[in-house]
Structures are given as C-alpha cells and as structure tokens.
Write a protein that holds these residues in place. Structure first.
Motif, PDB file in Angstrom:
ATOM      1  N   TRP A 151       1.578  -4.915  -1.241  1.00 43.58           N
ATOM      2  CA  TRP A 151       2.588  -4.721  -0.892  1.00 43.58           C
ATOM      3  C   TRP A 151       2.641  -5.444   0.816  1.00 43.58           C
ATOM      4  O   TRP A 151       1.742  -5.134   1.623  1.00 43.58           O
ATOM      5  N   GLU A 152       4.169  -5.754   0.759  1.00 38.82           N
ATOM      6  CA  GLU A 152       4.280  -5.817   1.923  1.00 38.82           C
ATOM      7  C   GLU A 152       4.863  -5.303   3.103  1.00 38.82           C
ATOM      8  O   GLU A 152       5.715  -4.095   2.247  1.00 38.82           O
ATOM      9  N   VAL A 153       5.149  -4.915   4.205  1.00 38.47           N
ATOM     10  CA  VAL A 153       5.791  -3.886   5.227  1.00 38.47           C
ATOM     11  C   VAL A 153       6.979  -4.884   6.137  1.00 38.47           C
ATOM     12  O   VAL A 153       6.132  -5.416   7.231  1.00 38.47           O
ATOM     13  N   ASP A 154       7.556  -4.129   6.484  1.00 42.13           N
ATOM     14  CA  ASP A 154       8.643  -5.059   7.472  1.00 42.13           C
ATOM     15  C   ASP A 154       8.652  -3.781   8.441  1.00 42.13           C
ATOM     16  O   ASP A 154       9.813  -2.716   8.054  1.00 42.13           O
ATOM     17  N   THR A 155       8.521  -3.716   9.759  1.00 43.98           N
ATOM     18  CA  THR A 155       9.097  -3.804  10.565  1.00 43.98           C
ATOM     19  C   THR A 155       9.637  -3.459  11.216  1.00 43.98           C
ATOM     20  O   THR A 155       9.937  -2.404  12.669  1.00 43.98           O
ATOM     21  N   THR A 156       9.997  -4.633  11.636  1.00 45.85           N
ATOM     22  CA  THR A 156      11.085  -5.451  12.572  1.00 45.85           C
ATOM     23  C   THR A 156      12.545  -4.535  12.384  1.00 45.85           C
ATOM     24  O   THR A 156      13.335  -4.658  13.595  1.00 45.85           O
ATOM     25  N   GLY A 157      13.126  -3.715  11.652  1.00 48.38           N
ATOM     26  CA  GLY A 157      13.950  -1.819  11.706  1.00 48.38           C
ATOM     27  C   GLY A 157      13.228  -1.178  12.445  1.00 48.38           C
ATOM     28  O   GLY A 157      14.255   0.215  12.953  1.00 48.38           O
ATOM     29  N   GLU A 174      -0.798 -11.992   1.471  1.00 53.90           N
ATOM     30  CA  GLU A 174       0.093 -12.707   1.099  1.00 53.90           C
ATOM     31  C   GLU A 174       0.335 -11.233  -0.365  1.00 53.90           C
ATOM     32  O   GLU A 174      -0.337 -10.160  -0.618  1.00 53.90           O
ATOM     33  N   ARG A 175       1.634 -11.277  -0.325  1.00 54.56           N
ATOM     34  CA  ARG A 175       2.046  -9.774  -1.125  1.00 54.56           C
ATOM     35  C   ARG A 175       2.574 -10.595  -2.703  1.00 54.56           C
ATOM     36  O   ARG A 175       2.136 -11.922  -3.394  1.00 54.56           O
ATOM     37  N   ARG A 176       1.515  -9.258  -3.171  1.00 54.43           N
ATOM     38  CA  ARG A 176       1.740  -9.727  -4.635  1.00 54.43           C
ATOM     39  C   ARG A 176       2.808  -9.924  -5.808  1.00 54.43           C
ATOM     40  O   ARG A 176       3.673  -9.151  -5.594  1.00 54.43           O
ATOM     41  N   PRO A 177       2.951 -10.493  -6.764  1.00 52.63           N
ATOM     42  CA  PRO A 177       4.096 -10.561  -7.409  1.00 52.63           C
ATOM     43  C   PRO A 177       4.099  -9.240  -7.823  1.00 52.63           C
ATOM     44  O   PRO A 177       3.266  -8.738  -8.761  1.00 52.63           O
ATOM     45  N   GLY A 178       5.489  -8.838  -7.730  1.00 50.73           N
ATOM     46  CA  GLY A 178       6.156  -7.717  -8.573  1.00 50.73           C
ATOM     47  C   GLY A 178       5.429  -6.119  -7.605  1.00 50.73           C
ATOM     48  O   GLY A 178       6.130  -4.897  -7.911  1.00 50.73           O
ATOM     49  N   ALA A 179       4.845  -6.970  -6.129  1.00 47.72           N
ATOM     50  CA  ALA A 179       4.711  -6.003  -5.728  1.00 47.72           C
ATOM     51  C   ALA A 179       5.975  -5.126  -4.692  1.00 47.72           C
ATOM     52  O   ALA A 179       6.216  -6.482  -4.069  1.00 47.72           O
ATOM     53  N   PRO A 180       6.006  -4.029  -4.026  1.00 45.89           N
ATOM     54  CA  PRO A 180       7.149  -3.821  -2.896  1.00 45.89           C
ATOM     55  C   PRO A 180       7.363  -4.116  -1.610  1.00 45.89           C
ATOM     56  O   PRO A 180       5.746  -4.685  -1.070  1.00 45.89           O
ATOM     57  N   LEU A 181       8.246  -4.111  -1.312  1.00 47.81           N
ATOM     58  CA  LEU A 181       8.740  -4.329   0.356  1.00 47.81           C
ATOM     59  C   LEU A 181       8.802  -3.804   0.512  1.00 47.81           C
ATOM     60  O   LEU A 181       9.988  -3.049   0.409  1.00 47.81           O
ATOM     61  N   LEU A 182       7.730  -2.726   1.695  1.00 50.62           N
ATOM     62  CA  LEU A 182       8.227  -1.342   1.781  1.00 50.62           C
ATOM     63  C   LEU A 182       9.403  -1.769   3.765  1.00 50.62           C
ATOM     64  O   LEU A 182       8.400  -2.355   4.404  1.00 50.62           O
ATOM     65  N   ARG A 183      10.249  -1.571   3.583  1.00 45.47           N
ATOM     66  CA  ARG A 183      10.577  -2.074   4.979  1.00 45.47           C
ATOM     67  C   ARG A 183      10.997  -0.247   6.303  1.00 45.47           C
ATOM     68  O   ARG A 183      11.115   0.874   5.130  1.00 45.47           O
ATOM     69  N   VAL A 184      10.528  -0.434   6.752  1.00 45.21           N
ATOM     70  CA  VAL A 184      10.455   0.760   8.215  1.00 45.21           C
ATOM     71  C   VAL A 184      11.212   0.752   8.762  1.00 45.21           C
ATOM     72  O   VAL A 184      11.621  -0.118  10.173  1.00 45.21           O
ATOM     73  N   THR A 185      11.841   1.184   9.337  1.00 47.32           N
ATOM     74  CA  THR A 185      12.945   1.582  10.457  1.00 47.32           C
ATOM     75  C   THR A 185      12.717   2.873  11.302  1.00 47.32           C
ATOM     76  O   THR A 185      11.872   3.737  11.236  1.00 47.32           O
ATOM     77  N   ALA A 206       3.858  14.092  16.388  1.00 46.80           N
ATOM     78  CA  ALA A 206       2.603  14.663  15.922  1.00 46.80           C
ATOM     79  C   ALA A 206       2.111  13.161  15.401  1.00 46.80           C
ATOM     80  O   ALA A 206       1.074  12.264  14.605  1.00 46.80           O
ATOM     81  N   GLY A 207       3.099  12.631  14.380  1.00 45.81           N
ATOM     82  CA  GLY A 207       3.263  10.965  14.627  1.00 45.81           C
ATOM     83  C   GLY A 207       2.598  10.923  12.717  1.00 45.81           C
ATOM     84  O   GLY A 207       2.940  12.225  11.902  1.00 45.81           O
ATOM     85  N   ILE A 208       3.488   9.620  11.979  1.00 49.15           N
ATOM     86  CA  ILE A 208       3.359   9.788  10.951  1.00 49.15           C
ATOM     87  C   ILE A 208       2.065   8.698  10.421  1.00 49.15           C
ATOM     88  O   ILE A 208       1.970   7.491  11.471  1.00 49.15           O
ATOM     89  N   THR A 209       1.870   8.762   9.206  1.00 47.85           N
ATOM     90  CA  THR A 209       0.658   8.116   8.689  1.00 47.85           C
ATOM     91  C   THR A 209       0.994   7.360   7.521  1.00 47.85           C
ATOM     92  O   THR A 209       1.730   8.247   6.548  1.00 47.85           O
ATOM     93  N   ILE A 210       1.012   6.044   7.373  1.00 44.92           N
ATOM     94  CA  ILE A 210       1.989   5.353   5.944  1.00 44.92           C
ATOM     95  C   ILE A 210       0.689   4.795   5.314  1.00 44.92           C
ATOM     96  O   ILE A 210      -0.471   3.861   6.140  1.00 44.92           O
ATOM     97  N   VAL A 211       0.255   5.500   4.535  1.00 44.06           N
ATOM     98  CA  VAL A 211      -1.083   4.217   3.523  1.00 44.06           C
ATOM     99  C   VAL A 211      -0.200   4.220   2.410  1.00 44.06           C
ATOM    100  O   VAL A 211       0.343   4.406   1.569  1.00 44.06           O
ATOM    101  N   VAL A 212      -0.568   1.727   2.004  1.00 40.51           N
ATOM    102  CA  VAL A 212       0.056   1.149   1.418  1.00 40.51           C
ATOM    103  C   VAL A 212      -1.382   0.510   0.223  1.00 40.51           C
ATOM    104  O   VAL A 212      -2.002   0.715   0.714  1.00 40.51           O
ATOM    105  N   PRO A 213      -0.607   0.263  -0.680  1.00 38.18           N
ATOM    106  CA  PRO A 213      -1.969  -0.146  -1.697  1.00 38.18           C
ATOM    107  C   PRO A 213      -2.487  -1.564  -0.806  1.00 38.18           C
ATOM    108  O   PRO A 213      -0.736  -2.342  -0.110  1.00 38.18           O
ATOM    109  N   LEU A 214      -3.076  -2.821  -1.336  1.00 39.75           N
ATOM    110  CA  LEU A 214      -2.721  -4.113  -1.155  1.00 39.75           C
ATOM    111  C   LEU A 214      -2.141  -4.628  -1.909  1.00 39.75           C
ATOM    112  O   LEU A 214      -1.992  -4.231  -2.951  1.00 39.75           O
TER     113      LEU A 214
END
Length: 208
Positions: A147-153, A169-180, A137-145
């Motif tokens: 945020w940075e997202v890394d899907t290389t993993g 551009e990643r906002r100062p202090g915003a998370p980097l979401l790593r998707v594996t 069925a899949g997965i949906t991930i919603v992130v705020p403007l």
C-alpha cells in the motif's frame, strides 16, 4: 440489428490484466500455494493470454489478497456512504481483523486511542481517506505491504504524523491511503504489521 454483447470470457485482456495475474501468481508461490513448476507453467499462460477466459482459471484456486479486487478488469463501483467515525474516548476504539473499509474514516484518539488495521480489511476504494485527530492518546494505522500512504494533507500538531512504511513501490491494484487531519498532542503513527501481528497473520491465514 442490435449486436449481442460478448461474454466476459471472450473479452480481450490488457497488459495490466496480464501483469496483475502474474504478480498474484508470484505472491502465491511466495506463500507456498504454488510450487516452482506450477508457477512457471501458469506464468507462461498468463503472459501469453489474450482473453479473460484464459486468465481467470489461473487464479480460480487462489484466494484474493485483502484490500484487492478479486476479479480482473475494473472493480465494480462501490457506493459511498457516510464516514465511519471512531472515538477513542476513555477506553479506546479499533477496527481490526476483517472489516469493510468505507470511503472515509474519521478517527479521534481521545484518551484511549484508536487503532485502524487494514491488513485483513476489504477495501473497494483506490484512494480511501483517514481524517485523524490524535488528541491525547494518539492513533495507530497499520497497512499491508504494497500500500502507498500519502500524509501531505495532514498537519503534524504536537505529536507528529509519522509514516514508517517507507518509500516502497506501490503494488499494482493496491490502494493509496490518504491521511488528513492533525496529529494532536499524542500524534499518529502509520506502519506495517509488527512481528507479533505478522505471526498472527501467518498462523491464521484468511479463508480461501
């Protein structure tokens, strides 16, 4: 002789602290919380501030943004607990609205799908991780403007891992979401809030 520690208000602010406050003030003006005169006056004070005691009053009447540490300086250390495991099963599962983000989430789409919405979440981690298993069925991930997202993993699988957040551009202090993990059969989609979700956010702003 033992020296007493300085009160926080007397501690020297860094360039990063001043810029973080200035950025929040600009965002607050964009949200309609400050008028132009207030913005200009506070920006001048922020960019010339020397201590936390001069910076903190500039944000005292503004709410912190979801996913961002409310104070200045380093965020308090968060305690890493076990991963949050979500299983779509037959009927689906989700984390939306206000919820506290653990260091790691493991999401199995199953037959019902999983939705993770970080736009109102409290995220104390600079680099949270989501291990995805798209399944049927899949997965949906919603992130705020901002945020940075890394899907290389992540492995695309049959359904793919689609990052629709762009290269903003990643906002100062915003998370980097790593998707594996893997997209599985149905795949994984990472995106910003859609029109309906943005309207809901606008009509129901987070409490101050």
């Amino acid at each position: 002789m033992t020296m007493e520690p300085r009160p926080r208000a007397e501690m020297r602010a860094s360039h990063e602290d001043r810029e973080a406050v200035a950025e929040r003030l600009r965002e607050a003006a964009g949200e309609g919380r400050l008028d132009i005169d207030e913005l200009e006056e506070r920006l001048e004070r922020a960019l010339t501030a020397k201590t936390y005691g001069e910076l903190e009053p500039l944000l005292a009447d503004l709410p912190a943004l979801p996913g961002r540490h409310a104070g200045l300086g380093p965020a308090p250390a968060a305690q890493e607990g076990p991963p949050l495991v979500l299983k779509g099963g037959l009927h689906g599962d989700e984390r939306v609205g206000r919820w506290r983000v653990p260091r790691k989430v493991v999401a199995h789409g199953g037959l019902g799908g999983v939705k993770l919405d970080y736009t109102r979440a409290d995220c104390p981690w600079p680099e949270p991780e989501v291990e995805v298993h798209g399944d049927m069925a899949g997965i949906t991930i919603v992130v705020p403007l901002g945020w940075e997202v890394d899907t290389t993993g992540a492995d695309s699988g049959f359904g793919g891992v689609k990052n629709k957040t762009g290269a903003e551009e990643r906002r100062p202090g915003a998370p980097l979401l790593r998707v594996t993990g893997t997209g599985g059969v149905a795949g994984v989609t990472i995106r910003h809030p859609n029109l309906w979700e943005r309207r809901r956010l606008r009509d129901n702003p987070p409490p101050s």
